[in-house]
Design a protein around this motif. Structure first.
Motif, PDB file in Angstrom:
ATOM      1  N   GLN A  76     -18.318 -11.738   3.533  1.00  0.00           N
ATOM      2  CA  GLN A  76     -17.768 -12.433   4.656  1.00  0.00           C
ATOM      3  C   GLN A  76     -16.630 -13.337   4.377  1.00  0.00           C
ATOM      4  O   GLN A  76     -15.735 -13.777   5.024  1.00  0.00           O
ATOM      5  CB  GLN A  76     -18.680 -13.341   5.584  1.00  0.00           C
ATOM      6  CG  GLN A  76     -19.485 -14.557   4.536  1.00  0.00           C
ATOM      7  CD  GLN A  76     -20.649 -14.152   3.968  1.00  0.00           C
ATOM      8  OE1 GLN A  76     -20.804 -12.981   3.638  1.00  0.00           O
ATOM      9  NE2 GLN A  76     -21.418 -15.061   3.407  1.00  0.00           N
ATOM     10  N   GLY A  77     -16.407 -13.520   2.893  1.00  0.00           N
ATOM     11  CA  GLY A  77     -15.114 -14.259   2.614  1.00  0.00           C
ATOM     12  C   GLY A  77     -14.009 -13.550   2.180  1.00  0.00           C
ATOM     13  O   GLY A  77     -13.140 -13.901   1.814  1.00  0.00           O
ATOM     14  N   THR A  78     -14.091 -12.093   2.551  1.00  0.00           N
ATOM     15  CA  THR A  78     -12.876 -11.253   2.173  1.00  0.00           C
ATOM     16  C   THR A  78     -12.316 -10.506   3.473  1.00  0.00           C
ATOM     17  O   THR A  78     -13.428 -10.341   4.533  1.00  0.00           O
ATOM     18  CB  THR A  78     -13.145 -10.216   1.005  1.00  0.00           C
ATOM     19  OG1 THR A  78     -14.444  -9.320   1.610  1.00  0.00           O
ATOM     20  CG2 THR A  78     -13.513 -10.843  -0.129  1.00  0.00           C
TER      21      THR A  78
ATOM     22  N   VAL B   2      -7.656 -12.756   1.584  1.00  0.00           N
ATOM     23  CA  VAL B   2      -7.133 -11.702   2.356  1.00  0.00           C
ATOM     24  C   VAL B   2      -6.391 -10.594   1.031  1.00  0.00           C
ATOM     25  O   VAL B   2      -5.750 -11.153   0.621  1.00  0.00           O
ATOM     26  CB  VAL B   2      -6.165 -11.894   3.490  1.00  0.00           C
ATOM     27  CG1 VAL B   2      -5.629 -10.660   4.094  1.00  0.00           C
ATOM     28  CG2 VAL B   2      -6.835 -12.732   4.348  1.00  0.00           C
ATOM     29  N   VAL B   3      -7.116  -9.246   1.139  1.00  0.00           N
ATOM     30  CA  VAL B   3      -6.629  -8.495   0.012  1.00  0.00           C
ATOM     31  C   VAL B   3      -5.722  -7.487   0.762  1.00  0.00           C
ATOM     32  O   VAL B   3      -5.899  -6.749   1.543  1.00  0.00           O
ATOM     33  CB  VAL B   3      -7.787  -7.656  -0.470  1.00  0.00           C
ATOM     34  CG1 VAL B   3      -7.294  -6.773  -1.728  1.00  0.00           C
ATOM     35  CG2 VAL B   3      -8.690  -8.779  -1.063  1.00  0.00           C
ATOM     36  N   PRO B   4      -4.348  -7.546   0.258  1.00  0.00           N
ATOM     37  CA  PRO B   4      -3.479  -6.582   0.748  1.00  0.00           C
ATOM     38  C   PRO B   4      -3.394  -5.385   0.149  1.00  0.00           C
ATOM     39  O   PRO B   4      -4.294  -5.285  -1.265  1.00  0.00           O
ATOM     40  CB  PRO B   4      -2.053  -7.321   0.228  1.00  0.00           C
ATOM     41  CG  PRO B   4      -2.470  -8.127  -0.924  1.00  0.00           C
ATOM     42  CD  PRO B   4      -3.863  -8.402  -0.726  1.00  0.00           C
ATOM     43  N   ASP B   5      -3.033  -4.403   0.795  1.00  0.00           N
ATOM     44  CA  ASP B   5      -3.051  -2.892   0.238  1.00  0.00           C
ATOM     45  C   ASP B   5      -2.557  -2.679  -1.335  1.00  0.00           C
ATOM     46  O   ASP B   5      -2.714  -1.967  -2.083  1.00  0.00           O
ATOM     47  CB  ASP B   5      -2.398  -1.902   1.094  1.00  0.00           C
ATOM     48  CG  ASP B   5      -3.157  -1.809   2.516  1.00  0.00           C
ATOM     49  OD1 ASP B   5      -4.139  -2.543   2.755  1.00  0.00           O
ATOM     50  OD2 ASP B   5      -2.637  -0.869   3.048  1.00  0.00           O
ATOM     51  N   SER B   6      -1.502  -3.456  -1.542  1.00  0.00           N
ATOM     52  CA  SER B   6      -0.854  -3.568  -2.559  1.00  0.00           C
ATOM     53  C   SER B   6      -1.518  -3.932  -3.987  1.00  0.00           C
ATOM     54  O   SER B   6      -1.229  -3.549  -5.022  1.00  0.00           O
ATOM     55  CB  SER B   6       0.647  -4.541  -2.953  1.00  0.00           C
ATOM     56  OG  SER B   6       0.020  -5.733  -2.344  1.00  0.00           O
ATOM     57  N   VAL B   7      -2.634  -4.503  -3.767  1.00  0.00           N
ATOM     58  CA  VAL B   7      -3.629  -4.644  -4.764  1.00  0.00           C
ATOM     59  C   VAL B   7      -4.123  -3.339  -5.472  1.00  0.00           C
ATOM     60  O   VAL B   7      -4.371  -3.162  -6.748  1.00  0.00           O
ATOM     61  CB  VAL B   7      -4.686  -5.662  -4.647  1.00  0.00           C
ATOM     62  CG1 VAL B   7      -6.013  -5.534  -5.653  1.00  0.00           C
ATOM     63  CG2 VAL B   7      -4.314  -7.101  -3.993  1.00  0.00           C
ATOM     64  N   LEU B   8      -4.145  -2.385  -4.638  1.00  0.00           N
ATOM     65  CA  LEU B   8      -4.741  -1.062  -4.960  1.00  0.00           C
ATOM     66  C   LEU B   8      -3.523  -0.096  -5.150  1.00  0.00           C
ATOM     67  O   LEU B   8      -3.518   0.973  -4.574  1.00  0.00           O
ATOM     68  CB  LEU B   8      -5.797  -0.509  -4.070  1.00  0.00           C
ATOM     69  CG  LEU B   8      -6.916  -0.990  -4.155  1.00  0.00           C
ATOM     70  CD1 LEU B   8      -7.289  -2.494  -3.781  1.00  0.00           C
ATOM     71  CD2 LEU B   8      -8.240  -0.236  -3.344  1.00  0.00           C
ATOM     72  N   SER B   9      -2.286  -0.468  -5.752  1.00  0.00           N
ATOM     73  CA  SER B   9      -1.151   0.381  -5.596  1.00  0.00           C
ATOM     74  C   SER B   9      -0.876   1.106  -6.967  1.00  0.00           C
ATOM     75  O   SER B   9      -0.128   1.874  -6.828  1.00  0.00           O
ATOM     76  CB  SER B   9       0.068  -0.712  -5.545  1.00  0.00           C
ATOM     77  OG  SER B   9       0.156  -1.418  -6.864  1.00  0.00           O
TER      78      SER B   9
END
Length: 204
Positions: A120-122, A135-142
């Motif tokens: 619930q924290g993400t 909030v994890v952006p898509d770019s983290v998995l780039s």
């Protein structure tokens, strides 16, 4: 180094039995790293990893990634001072790099990611949550070759981060229930090793 015990095993010392505290979380994590990074993703000195969160499980994640051969471990926590405390508590050779943002990395994007944050924290763009702290952006998995993302949170099974990994080409999302089972396997293995000792002690 991890500073937490989740398993207690007996050890014979002369006529006495000593109880030894151990930790199997890192064993479960390193097993999942090895199982889910494809042969195309060969680790090099420039390969990086990422830990999300600076709570108790964070230390096991850092330890596992170091043992897995990662020379650089990024660390992101919503509260930077807590991340700095983790960095200071490990030897310098762990090369833990605290981040102030997930928007970019000082080196290569991570090949392995371990989230130690409650589900619930993400949040992500696919599963937004105004109450989420991270909030994890898509770019983290780039990383073009993909990688592995392990979320130690196991409720719900498909967390926002596992959902994100499923949307990114080449990425493998490993839900927390698998980590729970892997570390439980190592607990059982330790118990099997000490079973004859327990039998002998109880029969007397």
């Amino acid at each position: 180094m991890i500073g937490a015990v989740n398993t207690i095993v007996p050890k014979q010392e002369g006529e006495a039995i000593r109880l030894i505290g151990d930790n199997t979380d890192w064993l479960g994590l390193i097993e999942l790293i090895e199982q889910n990074i494809s042969s195309d993703n060969e680790r090099t000195d420039t390969s990086t990893s990422l830990v999300l969160g600076a709570g108790g499980t964070c230390r096991a994640a850092v330890y596992a990634l170091h043992k897995a051969g990662f020379k650089t471990i990024y660390l992101f926590n919503r509260t930077r001072p807590n991340a700095d405390k983790i960095v200071a508590s490990f030897p310098q050779e762990y090369n833990i790099v605290p981040l102030t943002s997930l928007d970019s990395f000082p080196g290569e994007p991570p090949l392995a990611i371990i989230s130690t944050i409650p589900a619930q924290g993400t949040a992500t763009q696919y599963l937004p949550n105004p109450d989420a702290g991270v909030v994890v952006p898509d770019s983290v998995l780039s990383r073009e070759e993909g990688g592995v993302l392990i979320d130690v949170a196991y409720k719900p099974k498909i967390t926002p981060l596992i959902h994100l990994a499923e949307h990114m080409p080449g990425w493998k999302g490993v839900p927390g229930i698998q980590m729970l089972l892997e570390q439980g396997f190592w607990q059982s293995y330790m118990c099997v090793l000490c079973a004859p000792l327990l039998y002998f002690h109880n029969s007397n």
